[in-house]
Motif scaffolding. Sequence first.
Motif, short mmCIF file in Angstrom:
data_model
loop_
_atom_site.label_atom_id
_atom_site.label_comp_id
_atom_site.label_asym_id
_atom_site.label_seq_id
_atom_site.Cartn_x
_atom_site.Cartn_y
_atom_site.Cartn_z
N ASP A 260 46.65 40.38 46.27
CA ASP A 260 46.16 41.75 46.39
C ASP A 260 47.08 42.73 45.65
OD1 ASP A 260 43.71 41.62 47.64
OD2 ASP A 260 44.58 41.46 49.63
N LYS B 112 46.03 42.49 42.04
CA LYS B 112 44.72 43.12 41.81
C LYS B 112 44.84 44.64 41.89
CE LYS B 112 42.24 39.18 43.72
NZ LYS B 112 41.34 38.66 44.75
N SER B 113 45.59 45.10 42.89
CA SER B 113 45.76 46.55 43.06
C SER B 113 46.48 47.15 41.85
CB SER B 113 46.54 46.83 44.35
OG SER B 113 46.83 48.20 44.44
N ALA C 268 44.08 47.36 38.95
CA ALA C 268 43.06 48.39 39.20
C ALA C 268 43.63 49.79 39.06
CB ALA C 268 42.46 48.19 40.60
N THR D 157 38.62 42.54 43.17
CA THR D 157 39.47 43.33 42.27
C THR D 157 38.82 44.69 42.02
OG1 THR D 157 39.94 41.20 41.22
CG2 THR D 157 40.92 43.16 40.22
N TRP E 166 39.42 47.21 44.65
CA TRP E 166 40.66 47.99 44.55
C TRP E 166 40.49 49.19 43.63
CZ3 TRP E 166 44.61 48.09 47.63
CH2 TRP E 166 44.89 46.97 48.43
N GLY F 283 35.81 43.23 37.46
CA GLY F 283 36.63 42.02 37.53
C GLY F 283 36.02 40.92 36.69
N ALA G 4 42.11 42.00 36.30
CA ALA G 4 42.24 40.63 36.81
C ALA G 4 43.68 40.37 37.23
CB ALA G 4 41.85 39.65 35.70
N ASP G 5 43.84 39.33 38.02
CA ASP G 5 45.19 38.82 38.24
C ASP G 5 45.42 37.66 37.28
OD1 ASP G 5 44.74 36.17 39.72
OD2 ASP G 5 43.50 37.59 40.84
#
Length: 257
Positions: free
Chosen positions: A9, A12-13, A16, A36, A39, A90, A125-126
């Motif tokens: 998270d 992702k945060s 974002a 995602t 966020w 995402g 994206a992560d």
Amino acid sequence: MTDNLSPADAAKSAAALRAASYVKSGMKIGLGTGSTAAWLVKHLGERVRSEGLDIIAVPTSTRTAEQADAEGITITSLNDAKWLDLTIDGADEYDADLALIKGGGGALLQEKIVATASDRMIVIADETKFVDRLGRFPLPVEVLGFGMTATQMLIEEMLEGLDVSGSKAVPRMDGDALFVTDEGNHILDLHLERIGNPRQLSLVLNQVPGVVENGLFVDICDICITGFANGRIEVRDIARGSVETTENPNAFLDLAD
Ligand code: 5RP
């Protein structure tokens, strides 16, 4: 603000939050779907409330519409907006050319229409989403319920002759029932393992009767922002041919905690 977030998270945060900085008052924005994108909606909602950010948003699913509404973001339909400045969404996988697999959350049809009706698309994206070659994530294909089994057989036969490493098309389930999209269709997940030519596969899939749209996004995404758990951000810009990295802007704040 990233306190108590899981590493996923936090990543992702971070992605974002950076993407939200591309959004300016007066813009018409496409809002993606998924954890995602959620966020992003949260960060934009905070800007609407704290700065009076004045945007109109087109959500890509009922889920995102409900969240955006709850965040106080003005939403409208794509028909009313007509064209968008920017869509942020995402992805399930992306490669170095910014070709994407999308639709893990089942919203690929609206997502593709909205992204294509935008001047620019940014993917958030992560790091787990970056791949050398697309295909490990099962490729979602939205299909009509009418004749779905025949469509499935046609797709599997067609895949035998293409540059992929698998040909199984599996109907997506929601418990004991078929998964139903926002448009009332179903999803076949294609287990391909490796997609040699995403552009060709996308074109060929959409020729099969019963296929509404597939989850390959080729030449649609302009920028991909990847977040890392430590707050690091990587921005890949396909037009500039650049990959820029920003180390965690909050590193010194973290040390001071
Ligand atoms: C929904 C999508 C999502 O963007 C994709 O599945 C990524 O979701 P998440 O951010 O939860 O990993 O395509 O249809």
